[in-house]
Design an enzyme around this catalytic site. Structure first.
Site, mmCIF file in Angstrom:
data_model
loop_
_atom_site.group_PDB
_atom_site.id
_atom_site.type_symbol
_atom_site.label_atom_id
_atom_site.label_comp_id
_atom_site.label_asym_id
_atom_site.label_seq_id
_atom_site.Cartn_x
_atom_site.Cartn_y
_atom_site.Cartn_z
ATOM 1 N N GLU A 23 -43.148 -36.631 -40.919
ATOM 2 C CA GLU A 23 -43.252 -37.833 -40.419
ATOM 3 C C GLU A 23 -43.823 -38.786 -41.698
ATOM 4 O OE1 GLU A 23 -45.096 -37.278 -36.183
ATOM 5 O OE2 GLU A 23 -46.286 -36.222 -37.376
ATOM 6 N N LYS A 58 -46.396 -44.528 -30.816
ATOM 7 C CA LYS A 58 -45.390 -43.835 -31.397
ATOM 8 C C LYS A 58 -44.292 -43.828 -30.561
ATOM 9 C CE LYS A 58 -46.157 -40.804 -34.494
ATOM 10 N NZ LYS A 58 -46.078 -39.341 -35.349
#
Length: 118
Positions: free
Chosen positions: A21, A98
């Site tokens: 990520e 997200k």
């Protein structure tokens, strides 16, 4: 009392606990609501007398650019800066989402909501 909402601020950033990520990044959405006394600015029609939403957007973008493992951390930084920098704000609420999180399933987004008052 008045309310200003910034909805669906789109940001690409690198938050998350996984190393990937931090390298690949992801799309995020931020929703911000502030409350404060807007009666004076309604009379004066002056930007100096109100809560500047351009400044709010700048805070969101700058804090989203600083990597964090948790969305809670980013949300807290946004809340603190809004209250520190915009004295007319009495209450602030933020939702940091997200988009398409890596959960191993079909989830559109995950959102963390936080709020703070003076």
């Amino acid at each position: 009392m008045g309310k200003i909402k910034l909805r669906n601020i789109k940001v690409f950033s690198y938050h998350g606990c996984l190393d990937e990520e931090g390298k690949i990044g992801s799309d995020y959405r931020v929703d911000l609501t502030v409350k404060g006394d807007l009666s004076h600015s309604a009379k004066t029609d002056s930007l100096a007398d109100t809560i500047d939403y351009v400044h709010l957007n700048k805070i969101v973008k700058e804090e989203m650019a600083i990597r964090a493992k948790l969305l809670e951390t980013v949300a807290e930084r946004i809340l603190n800066r809004v209250l520190d920098e915009l004295l007319l704000v009495q209450k602030v609420k933020v939702g940091v989402s997200k988009i398409n999180p890596p959960l191993g399933g079909d989830v559109g987004m995950v959102t963390v909501y936080r709020s703070k008052s003076r």
